[in-house]
Design an enzyme around this catalytic site. Structure first.
Site, PDB file in Angstrom:
ATOM      1  N   GLN A  34      42.350  46.012  42.715  1.00 52.97           N
ATOM      2  CA  GLN A  34      43.595  45.278  42.489  1.00 52.97           C
ATOM      3  C   GLN A  34      43.479  44.374  41.287  1.00 52.97           C
ATOM      4  O   GLN A  34      42.416  43.840  40.989  1.00 52.97           O
ATOM      5  CB  GLN A  34      44.023  44.497  43.721  1.00 52.97           C
ATOM      6  CG  GLN A  34      43.182  43.300  44.050  1.00 52.97           C
ATOM      7  CD  GLN A  34      43.629  42.628  45.345  1.00 52.97           C
ATOM      8  OE1 GLN A  34      43.990  43.292  46.310  1.00 52.97           O
ATOM      9  NE2 GLN A  34      43.594  41.319  45.370  1.00 52.97           N
ATOM     10  N   GLY A  35      44.615  44.236  40.608  1.00 54.71           N
ATOM     11  CA  GLY A  35      44.695  43.369  39.447  1.00 54.71           C
ATOM     12  C   GLY A  35      45.986  42.581  39.490  1.00 54.71           C
ATOM     13  O   GLY A  35      46.860  42.840  40.321  1.00 54.71           O
ATOM     14  N   TYR A  36      46.105  41.643  38.572  1.00 55.16           N
ATOM     15  CA  TYR A  36      47.250  40.740  38.553  1.00 55.16           C
ATOM     16  C   TYR A  36      48.008  40.837  37.237  1.00 55.16           C
ATOM     17  O   TYR A  36      47.444  40.644  36.170  1.00 55.16           O
ATOM     18  CB  TYR A  36      46.787  39.297  38.805  1.00 55.16           C
ATOM     19  CG  TYR A  36      46.292  39.155  40.217  1.00 55.16           C
ATOM     20  CD1 TYR A  36      47.165  38.813  41.233  1.00 55.16           C
ATOM     21  CD2 TYR A  36      44.982  39.451  40.544  1.00 55.16           C
ATOM     22  CE1 TYR A  36      46.733  38.748  42.551  1.00 55.16           C
ATOM     23  CE2 TYR A  36      44.534  39.385  41.850  1.00 55.16           C
ATOM     24  CZ  TYR A  36      45.425  39.034  42.852  1.00 55.16           C
ATOM     25  OH  TYR A  36      45.005  38.996  44.153  1.00 55.16           O
ATOM     26  N   LEU A  37      49.303  41.127  37.349  1.00 54.98           N
ATOM     27  CA  LEU A  37      50.195  41.081  36.195  1.00 54.98           C
ATOM     28  C   LEU A  37      50.545  39.627  35.904  1.00 54.98           C
ATOM     29  O   LEU A  37      50.804  39.258  34.767  1.00 54.98           O
ATOM     30  CB  LEU A  37      51.460  41.903  36.448  1.00 54.98           C
ATOM     31  CG  LEU A  37      51.223  43.406  36.584  1.00 54.98           C
ATOM     32  CD1 LEU A  37      52.446  44.107  37.143  1.00 54.98           C
ATOM     33  CD2 LEU A  37      50.819  44.006  35.248  1.00 54.98           C
ATOM     34  N   GLU A  45      45.904  41.311  33.911  1.00 54.17           N
ATOM     35  CA  GLU A  45      45.031  40.291  33.361  1.00 54.17           C
ATOM     36  C   GLU A  45      43.583  40.715  33.592  1.00 54.17           C
ATOM     37  O   GLU A  45      43.296  41.528  34.467  1.00 54.17           O
ATOM     38  CB  GLU A  45      45.292  38.948  34.067  1.00 54.17           C
ATOM     39  CG  GLU A  45      46.705  38.449  33.886  1.00 54.17           C
ATOM     40  CD  GLU A  45      47.041  37.248  34.778  1.00 54.17           C
ATOM     41  OE1 GLU A  45      46.211  36.873  35.639  1.00 54.17           O
ATOM     42  OE2 GLU A  45      48.139  36.702  34.609  1.00 54.17           O
TER      43      GLU A  45
END
Length: 155
Positions: A27-30, A82
C-alpha cells in the site's frame, strides 16, 4: 462510514497459528496529510482505494470510505504514490465476536507487528488474546501513513 478501532503491539508470533486468513498487502499514499489520507492498496488479488479522515480526540474513530478497484489500476496508482510503500502480511484472527487484523511488516518496517480490532462502539468490550501487547491507539507513529515516511528501522 465511521471506523472505530483500537491498535496494539504484538508480543510474539503465536497469533499465526490462530489465523483463518493471510494476505500479502502493498500500500501507498497519494496523500498522507492527517486530515485526509488517500491510500492505494493491493491485498491478495484485489485492489482498493481508501480515503480516511482525521481521528477524533480519543483516537478511536474516524471517517473511512473504501472502494474496490481493478488490481491493474491499483498497480498504476502505486507508481504515483508518495515515497515509502508499505509491505506487510495481514493475518486475520477471530476472537469471540471480533476479528483481529495483525500486520507483520517488512523492509524498512521489519520487526514491527501491530494488531487492530474494529469495534461496534467506542465502549465495546472484546476478548484480549495473550499475544496482545501494549495499546497504541491514537499514537500516530503506528499509523501506516506515518510509517511510510518514518519507518520503524529509524526509531
Amino acid at each position: 462510514m465511521i471506523e472505530i478501532e483500537r491498535k496494539f503491539l504484538v508480543r510474539n508470533d503465536s497469533f499465526k497459528k490462530e489465523a483463518f486468513a493471510k494476505n500479502h498487502i502493498a500500500q501507498g499514499y497519494l496523500s498522507s496529510v492527517p486530515e485526509r489520507t488517500v491510500r492505494v492498496r493491493i491485498k491478495g488479488e484485489k485492489g482498493f482505494l481508501t480515503i480516511k479522515g482525521a481521528s477524533n480526540d480519543s483516537g478511536l474513530s474516524r471517517f473511512e470510505w473504501e472502494k474496490e478497484i481493478p488490481v491493474s489500476e491499483a498497480k498504476s496508482l502505486l507508481l504515483l504514490c508518495e515515497k515509502g510503500v508499505i509491505d506487510k502480511t495481514r493475518f486475520e484472527i477471530k476472537k469471540g465476536n471480533h476479528v483481529f487484523e495483525v500486520d507483520e511488516f517488512y523492509n524498512d518496517n521489519e520487526g514491527l507487528i501491530v494488531a487492530e480490532i474494529e469495534l461496534y462502539s467506542e465502549n465495546d468490550t472484546f476478548e484480549k488474546p495473550d499475544w496482545l501487547g501494549k495499546e497504541v491507539t491514537g499514537d500516530i507513529r503506528y499509523y501506516n501513513a506515518y510509517l511510510s515516511k518514518n519507518p520503524f528501522k529509524n526509531w
